[in-house]
Write an enzyme that holds these catalytic residues in place. Structure first.
Site, PDB file in Angstrom:
ATOM      1  CG  HIS A 100     -47.153  16.003  40.384  1.00  0.00           C
ATOM      2  ND1 HIS A 100     -48.211  15.441  41.061  1.00  0.00           N
ATOM      3  CD2 HIS A 100     -47.250  15.559  39.105  1.00  0.00           C
ATOM      4  CE1 HIS A 100     -48.909  14.680  40.232  1.00  0.00           C
ATOM      5  NE2 HIS A 100     -48.351  14.752  39.047  1.00  0.00           N
TER       6      HIS A 100
ATOM      7  CD  GLU B 101     -46.332  13.312  36.075  1.00  0.00           C
ATOM      8  OE1 GLU B 101     -46.668  12.178  36.415  1.00  0.00           O
ATOM      9  OE2 GLU B 101     -47.051  14.315  36.236  1.00  0.00           O
TER      10      GLU B 101
ATOM     11  CG  HIS C 146     -49.891  17.541  34.777  1.00  0.00           C
ATOM     12  ND1 HIS C 146     -49.096  18.007  35.804  1.00  0.00           N
ATOM     13  CD2 HIS C 146     -50.254  16.284  35.144  1.00  0.00           C
ATOM     14  CE1 HIS C 146     -48.976  17.081  36.737  1.00  0.00           C
ATOM     15  NE2 HIS C 146     -49.681  16.018  36.365  1.00  0.00           N
TER      16      HIS C 146
ATOM     17  NE  ARG D  22     -58.020  14.935  42.716  1.00  0.00           N
ATOM     18  CZ  ARG D  22     -58.058  14.229  43.830  1.00  0.00           C
ATOM     19  NH1 ARG D  22     -58.707  14.684  44.882  1.00  0.00           N
ATOM     20  NH2 ARG D  22     -57.445  13.066  43.920  1.00  0.00           N
TER      21      ARG D  22
END
Length: 319
Positions: free
Chosen positions: A103, A120, A178, A198
Site C-alpha cells: 500500500h 494498517e 505483505h 497487487r
C-alpha cells in the site's frame, strides 16, 4: 438525541480467496461460499456503513457525522482528518492465500489517487495449524533484485513468512510488502483507503480463466526494501486496556473483560470496539444491549463511559 454505542450492517465482499469462517466463527449471515471480507465500519465510496440498532437505525455513517460531527468524531479526529471518518474496519477470512501486495503512503496516495495511504494492523482471531502471514523482506534488498525475482516468479523466496496463532498481532506501515496466508481469520484496522498494489497473485485464475490485474509498476515507488519488525509483543491483563499500537492514524488497545468493568474515556475521540471473543453487555441509564464476537461498535466521542458486563476480548481503537 441520547447517544449510544452504534452497531452497523456488515458489508460483505466476495473474493476469489474467501471462505465461510465469517459465517461459522463470527455468525455473519450470507449464502456465498467465498466471502473474504466483512466491512464493519466504512465511508469508502459506494460502501458506506448503515446503522442497524437503536434510534439511528437506517442512517448511514456520513449522515450521522454531518448531523453531529463533534459528538460522533471528537475534536482529535476532526483536527487531524476533518469531518471524515478516518478509519476502515474489517474482518477477513482467507481460505486461500491473498495476493502479495503493498500500500502507498499518504503522499503517494494523494498524488496518484486523491486518497489516504493505508497504514494498517492485523489481529489474528483464528488460525489453522499451518497458517502463516507474509510480512516484509527477509533481508535488505533493492529494486533490481526484487524485479528479477518478480520476473522469475521467485519473489516469495526473498519474503519473510511467519507462522501465526490466535492472538498474534502485527502493525504494517505503508510500503510493507505483505499477504494474508490461507487459514487465517483476522480483524483489520486501517486508514480509510481502498488503494492496493497487487504484486503477485500465485498465478491463479478465476472461474472464467482470467488473472487478476497486477500493479507492479505502480508498486515500485511504494515498496520499503528494508526488513521490518511487524509483530507486536504484549501481555493481556484482565479488565485493563493494554496498548498494542500507537501511530499518527490510530491507537489500538486490547481489553479483556471478565465480570464487571467500569469503562471510561475522554470525549476527545470516538472509540471503536471489535469483539474478537466471547460476549458482553453494555449498560447505561438509557441503553442496555448484549454484543458478541464479530460485532463492531462505534462509541460516539460524546460518551465518556459505561458499565461492561461479560467475558470477552475487545480491540479498543481511538484517534
Amino acid at each position: 438525541m441520547l447517544f449510544y454505542p452504534l452497531l452497523f450492517e456488515p458489508i460483505f465482499k466476495e473474493r476469489i480467496w474467501g471462505g465461510t469462517k465469517l459465517k461459522e466463527v463470527l455468525d455473519k449471515s450470507f449464502t456465498s461460499n467465498q466471502i473474504g471480507e466483512s466491512w464493519e465500519l466504512s465511508i469508502v465510496e459506494n460502501d458506506i456503513s448503515v446503522v442497524s440498532n437503536g434510534e439511528c437505525k437506517g442512517l448511514n455513517l456520513n449522515q450521522l457525522i454531518e448531523k453531529y460531527p463533534t459528538e460522533i468524531l471528537g475534536v482529535n479526529s476532526i483536527q487531524n482528518f476533518g469531518n471524515n471518518f478516518p478509519l476502515l474496519f474489517k474482518f477477513i477470512d482467507a481460505k486461500e492465500d491473498l495476493s502479495i501486495q503493498v500500500h502507498p503512503n499518504d503522499n503517494l496516495a494523494k498524488e496518484r489517487h486523491n486518497s489516504f495511504g493505508k497504514t494498517e494492523m492485523w489481529y489474528v482471531m483464528q488460525a489453522d495449524a499451518t497458517a502463516r502471514l507474509v510480512v516484509g523482506f527477509k533481508d535488505k534488498t533493492n529494486k533490481k533484485e526484487y524485479q528479477e525475482h518478480l520476473d522469475n516468479k521467485t519473489v516469495v523466496t526473498i519474503l519473510n513468512e511467519t507462522p501465526v496463532k490466535e492472538g498474534d498481532a502485527f502493525f504494517l506501515e505503508t510500503g510493507t510488502v505483505h499477504a494474508i496466508g490461507a487459514g487465517v481469520l483476522i480483524a483489520e484496522i486501517q486508514q480509510t483507503s481502498d488503494i492496493t498494489y497487487r504484486l503477485y497473485d500465485w498465478d491463479r485464475v478465476d472461474a472464467n480463466g482470467l488473472s487478476r490485474k497486477l500493479h507492479t509498476d505502480l508498486a515500485l515507488d511504494a515498496i520499503n526494501f528494508e526488513p521490518t519488525n511487524t509483530k507486536l509483543n504484549y501481555e493481556v491483563v484482565k479488565n485493563k486496556s493494554v496498548n498494542l499500537v500507537a501511530c499518527p492514524f490510530f491507537k489500538t488497545n486490547i481489553l479483556e473483560i471478565s465480570g464487571k468493568y467500569n469503562w471510561k474515556k475522554t470525549k476527545e475521540s470516538f472509540t471503536v470496539f471489535m469483539c474478537t471473543k466471547g460476549s458482553f453487555t453494555v449498560k447505561m441509564l438509557h441503553f442496555q444491549t448484549e454484543f458478541k464476537i464479530g460485532d463492531t461498535l462505534l462509541i460516539p466521542a460524546i460518551l465518556d463511559g459505561f458499565e461492561i458486563i461479560g467475558e470477552a476480548s475487545l480491540l479498543e481503537i481511538t484517534i
